[in-house]
Design a protein around this motif. Structure first.
Motif, PDB file in Angstrom:
ATOM      1  N   PRO A  12       0.827  -1.212   0.000  1.00  0.00           N
ATOM      2  CA  PRO A  12       0.000   0.000   0.000  1.00  0.00           C
ATOM      3  C   PRO A  12       0.860   1.262   0.000  1.00  0.00           C
ATOM      4  CG  PRO A  12      -0.757  -1.565   1.667  1.00  0.00           C
ATOM      5  CD  PRO A  12       0.551  -2.085   1.152  1.00  0.00           C
ATOM      6  N   ALA A  13       0.328   2.316  -0.603  1.00  0.00           N
ATOM      7  CA  ALA A  13       1.056   3.588  -0.669  1.00  0.00           C
ATOM      8  C   ALA A  13       1.412   4.086   0.727  1.00  0.00           C
ATOM      9  CB  ALA A  13       0.209   4.609  -1.415  1.00  0.00           C
ATOM     10  N   GLU A  14       0.530   3.803   1.679  1.00  0.00           N
ATOM     11  CA  GLU A  14       0.757   4.251   3.058  1.00  0.00           C
ATOM     12  C   GLU A  14       2.047   3.660   3.633  1.00  0.00           C
ATOM     13  OE1 GLU A  14      -1.627   4.289   7.371  1.00  0.00           O
ATOM     14  OE2 GLU A  14      -2.395   3.129   5.666  1.00  0.00           O
ATOM     15  N   VAL A  15       2.363   2.424   3.230  1.00  0.00           N
ATOM     16  CA  VAL A  15       3.579   1.766   3.721  1.00  0.00           C
ATOM     17  C   VAL A  15       4.816   2.479   3.183  1.00  0.00           C
ATOM     18  CG1 VAL A  15       4.975  -0.337   3.524  1.00  0.00           C
ATOM     19  CG2 VAL A  15       2.552  -0.497   4.103  1.00  0.00           C
ATOM     20  N   TYR A  16       4.828   2.770   1.884  1.00  0.00           N
ATOM     21  CA  TYR A  16       5.982   3.463   1.295  1.00  0.00           C
ATOM     22  C   TYR A  16       6.111   4.873   1.862  1.00  0.00           C
ATOM     23  CZ  TYR A  16       6.545  -0.315  -2.064  1.00  0.00           C
ATOM     24  OH  TYR A  16       6.771  -1.543  -2.648  1.00  0.00           O
ATOM     25  N   SER A  59      20.581 -15.710  -3.101  1.00  0.00           N
ATOM     26  CA  SER A  59      19.790 -15.131  -2.004  1.00  0.00           C
ATOM     27  C   SER A  59      20.115 -13.650  -1.828  1.00  0.00           C
ATOM     28  CB  SER A  59      20.069 -15.877  -0.697  1.00  0.00           C
ATOM     29  OG  SER A  59      19.693 -17.236  -0.803  1.00  0.00           O
ATOM     30  N   LYS A  60      19.093 -12.865  -1.531  1.00  0.00           N
ATOM     31  CA  LYS A  60      19.276 -11.427  -1.301  1.00  0.00           C
ATOM     32  C   LYS A  60      18.856 -11.009   0.103  1.00  0.00           C
ATOM     33  CE  LYS A  60      18.630 -10.364  -6.206  1.00  0.00           C
ATOM     34  NZ  LYS A  60      17.772  -9.714  -7.217  1.00  0.00           N
ATOM     35  N   ASP A  61      17.886 -11.737   0.684  1.00  0.00           N
ATOM     36  CA  ASP A  61      17.412 -11.397   2.022  1.00  0.00           C
ATOM     37  C   ASP A  61      18.197 -12.206   3.068  1.00  0.00           C
ATOM     38  OD1 ASP A  61      16.309 -13.744   1.098  1.00  0.00           O
ATOM     39  OD2 ASP A  61      14.305 -13.379   1.934  1.00  0.00           O
ATOM     40  N   LEU A  62      19.393 -11.749   3.374  1.00  0.00           N
ATOM     41  CA  LEU A  62      20.284 -12.469   4.290  1.00  0.00           C
ATOM     42  C   LEU A  62      19.947 -12.067   5.724  1.00  0.00           C
ATOM     43  CD1 LEU A  62      23.641 -11.863   2.349  1.00  0.00           C
ATOM     44  CD2 LEU A  62      21.839 -13.538   1.872  1.00  0.00           C
ATOM     45  N   ASP A  63      19.222 -12.919   6.439  1.00  0.00           N
ATOM     46  CA  ASP A  63      18.780 -12.506   7.771  1.00  0.00           C
ATOM     47  C   ASP A  63      19.512 -13.194   8.924  1.00  0.00           C
ATOM     48  OD1 ASP A  63      17.565 -14.953   7.354  1.00  0.00           O
ATOM     49  OD2 ASP A  63      15.522 -14.165   7.369  1.00  0.00           O
ATOM     50  N   ASP A  64      20.461 -14.108   8.644  1.00  0.00           N
ATOM     51  CA  ASP A  64      21.193 -14.735   9.734  1.00  0.00           C
ATOM     52  C   ASP A  64      22.688 -14.789   9.440  1.00  0.00           C
ATOM     53  OD1 ASP A  64      21.800 -17.675   8.601  1.00  0.00           O
ATOM     54  OD2 ASP A  64      19.761 -17.141   8.035  1.00  0.00           O
ATOM     55  N   ALA A  65      23.471 -14.538  10.482  1.00  0.00           N
ATOM     56  CA  ALA A  65      24.928 -14.641  10.422  1.00  0.00           C
ATOM     57  C   ALA A  65      25.378 -15.461  11.627  1.00  0.00           C
ATOM     58  CB  ALA A  65      25.563 -13.255  10.438  1.00  0.00           C
ATOM     59  N   LYS A 122      11.163  -4.518  -0.566  1.00  0.00           N
ATOM     60  CA  LYS A 122      12.537  -4.916  -0.890  1.00  0.00           C
ATOM     61  C   LYS A 122      13.589  -3.948  -0.365  1.00  0.00           C
ATOM     62  CE  LYS A 122      11.335  -7.793  -4.836  1.00  0.00           C
ATOM     63  NZ  LYS A 122      11.422  -8.014  -6.296  1.00  0.00           N
ATOM     64  N   ILE A 123      13.235  -2.669  -0.172  1.00  0.00           N
ATOM     65  CA  ILE A 123      14.185  -1.723   0.383  1.00  0.00           C
ATOM     66  C   ILE A 123      14.623  -2.172   1.774  1.00  0.00           C
ATOM     67  CG2 ILE A 123      12.334  -0.266   1.312  1.00  0.00           C
ATOM     68  CD1 ILE A 123      15.796   0.911   0.058  1.00  0.00           C
TER      69      ILE A 123
END
Length: 646
Positions: free
Chosen positions: A170-174, A205-211, A264-265
């Protein structure tokens, strides 16, 4: 005297209608009518009902029944479909919509003046204008062109549309993201930027959420660090972004297409733990002894700087074959220690009864036109298992810690199988020469692990794995800690993937509250309520995502098999039904051998022994048998593949 019409009427019932491609249907009566099974509706008695509709019907007098209860529909009370998504096939100047939904078995006629620019092969949404009646098809108008026929992502887009998944945020989110002024306060975070920390993920992979990080302490114990992207820093509780993330529940992965839970940002940029970039994380740091016991754990808001963006296959090559490329050299020693710790954790987990269902999952090679050119079983290698073990360890530590704090929480729950399912499983196992203990009501997962070990020795691991999985309950989210049967954990949650799962994001907020100011009484109540609501929502969104994943995979496999019609292949019987048996090929593709194609005998289902048996010859086709088949037909729209015996 007027005749009392009500005395001549049959019993009136109502329920959901399922309509067959032939035009007849079945009504499943609602519980209050006390009727088990389905009621047959002949084609001429279907009125204007479609599959999924709720309708009232009147039972025919019993002497008119052929095999069981029969009725005629009197009124449709609730429509399942106002619009339908599918593929448009144009014949002459008008068209027909072939629904993508497996529930709908009938096409929808679209007259030429209602095509509105749609072309042959396009994926469209059609609004129903007239429902089927007197043998005529339903009639509709194109309401939306979802994707053109030559769009490589047409299939995925149509499946998403059919499930009412809106990709755009939704536009509100951006607006909220663009107006955010995040204050990057490093002072109040534990600074781990000088620690040796790496990520291990898929090549694309682009969403790297664990290290992860690992040290050997002076006392010889391990110090394992699991560092997770601090998504809650960017997503405020009850914000527009938070509400949208909860509505989505999770990211959806459809082969090479992703519908993210977060824009994605955030998912691919601000939150993702990119190499050589300072990132905010929430860290679980555990001391683990040489036997795999977690002696203590702590949780901190941290800032890290990953020194290596490593890939599963490269790390697996190092561990398995000592093949070390230049990028791995600085991390080699730590990776080998990680492999040793992962092996210790795995042995301890399996010794406690944790079940490891190593099922063959499919991977696809897709060309630029969106056509599958190869299908093959995915490989679960050493590095994948290493990350799994570390994430399991952290998830368990987090759940156990907060269970004793009695904080509002979302647990991952997997209940034990029902006694009825265990009885069925025992019957199947007996047929393949494996015994199972008698205690159906309280079967410990250790017993099932022994079954898998025995199945592997007999060369039937894949078969037993698939049957055992079907006996298991579905895992779900709950504010109550009810344990995880499959993992043999008393306490378990999802903490390690907040970029793609809302449960993890909620848990991060709870952890950060415990580190800082805690909860006021009012906040505690609010969080308990939200945990209950979110658990329901995300359990449903997860199930819906899984159904879509399976749907796309099934259609893609059918598309791949179109080029192999007439070819012979080897496979294993993976399911036996009264109408035939399913055969699974080595590449994970599954197709049906219909009993109608078995000309040598009349075959009857032996349900207790999972086989079809010839009435005259005694010849059998049993679950787990290796067979040779020929591909005879493919329906790419439905994903159905037909085989016959070679």
């Amino acid at each position: 005297m007027a005749k009392n019409k009500n005395k001549a009427r049959g019993k009136v019932i109502s329920g959901k209608v399922i309509k067959t491609r032939g035009g007849c249907g079945y009504l499943t009566p609602a519980e209050e009518f006390g009727m088990a099974g389905q009621v047959y509706i002949a084609g001429q008695h279907m009125k204007d009902a479609m599959s999924g509709d709720v309708a009232t019907a009147e039972l025919l007098p019993q002497p008119l029944w052929a095999k069981g209860p029969e009725a005629f529909i009197t009124q449709v009370t609730e429509r399942a479909f106002a619009t339908v998504v599918g593929t448009l096939e144009i014949t002459g100047q008008s068209g027909f919509l072939i629904p993508i939904s497996r529930e709908l078995k009938e096409d929808i006629y679209v007259p030429k003046n209602r095509l509105f620019g749609a072309k042959n092969g396009d994926k469209v949404r059609v609004e129903i204008k007239k429902y089927p009646k007197d043998g005529r098809l339903a009639e509709g108008a194109v309401a939306e062109i979802i994707a053109r026929a030559n769009d490589p992502e047409a299939l995925v887009k149509s499946v998403l549309a059919d499930n009412n998944i809106i990709e755009e945020f939704p536009a509100e989110v951006y607006k909220e993201i663009n107006s955010s002024a995040w204050v990057y306060d490093e002072v109040n975070r534990l600074d781990l930027r000088n620690e040796h920390i790496i990520t291990i993920d898929g090549a694309h992979s682009k969403d790297l959420d664990d290290a992860i990080s690992l040290k050997i302490l002076e006392n010889g114990n391990y110090q394992l660090g699991v560092h997770i992207a601090d998504v809650s820093f960017f997503v405020d509780n009850n914000s527009a972004l938070d509400e949208e993330a909860l509505r989505r529940g999770n990211s959806i992965y459809l082969i090479n297409y992703v519908v993210p839970m977060l824009p994605k940002i955030l998912s691919n940029n601000l939150c993702s733990l990119a190499e050589n970039e300072d990132k905010f994380t929430l860290s679980c740091i555990m001391e683990i002894d040489k036997e795999g016991n977690v002696l203590n754990s702590s949780f901190s808001e941290t800032i890290i700087r990953s020194s290596g963006r490593l890939v599963y296959d490269d790390v697996s090559d190092l561990i398995e074959y000592n093949l070390c490329n230049k990028g791995l050299e600085p991390h080699k020693e730590m990776i080998m220690e990680m492999a040793r710790l992962a092996a210790v954790l795995r042995r301890k987990r399996e010794g406690s009864g944790s079940i490891d269902f190593d099922l063959d999952e499919a991977e696809f090679e897709i060309d630029e036109k969106g056509i599958p050119v190869e299908v093959f079983p995915s490989e679960r290698r050493t590095a994948n298992r290493l990350i799994e073990e570390f994430m399991l360890c952290a998830n368990k530590a987090v759940a156990e810690h907060f269970f004793w704090m009695n904080y509002p929480f979302i647990y991952r729950v997997h209940e034990k199988p029902s006694p009825e399912k265990i009885v069925e499983l025992k019957s199947f196992l007996r047929g393949v020469g494996i015994s199972l203990p008698l205690n159906e009501g309280n079967l410990h997962p250790t017993a099932l692990n022994k079954v898998l070990d025995e199945a592997e020795k007999l060369g039937k691991l894949s078969l037993v794995n698939s049957v055992m999985v079907k006996a298991m309950q579905k895992a779900y989210y709950s504010p109550q800690c009810l344990g995880h049967y499959g993992l043999a954990f008393k306490h378990y949650c999802h903490f390690t993937s907040p970029i793609r799962r809302y449960a993890d994001l909620f848990i991060h907020r709870v952890i950060k509250r415990s580190i800082k100011e805690g909860f006021s009484e009012q906040e505690m109540s609010s969080y308990f309520n939200k945990a209950a609501l979110a658990s329901q929502v995300i359990s449903l969104t997860e199930r819906k995502a899984l159904q879509m994943e399976r749907r796309v995979e099934k259609i893609m496999k059918a598309r791949f098999m179109e080029q192999w019609i007439g070819c012979e292949a080897k496979g294993t019987i993976s399911g036996v039904m009264s109408f035939g048996f399913f055969v699974r090929l080595e590449n994970t593709v599954e197709g049906l051998v219909s009993v109608d194609s078995l000309y040598d005998d009349y075959y009857i289902l032996d349900k207790n022994n999972y086989r079809l048996q010839g009435e005259s010859t005694g010849k059998t086709y049993s679950l787990g048998d290796n067979v040779n088949i020929v591909v005879v037909g493919v329906d790419a729209a439905s994903g159905e593949i037909d085989f016959k015996m070679a």
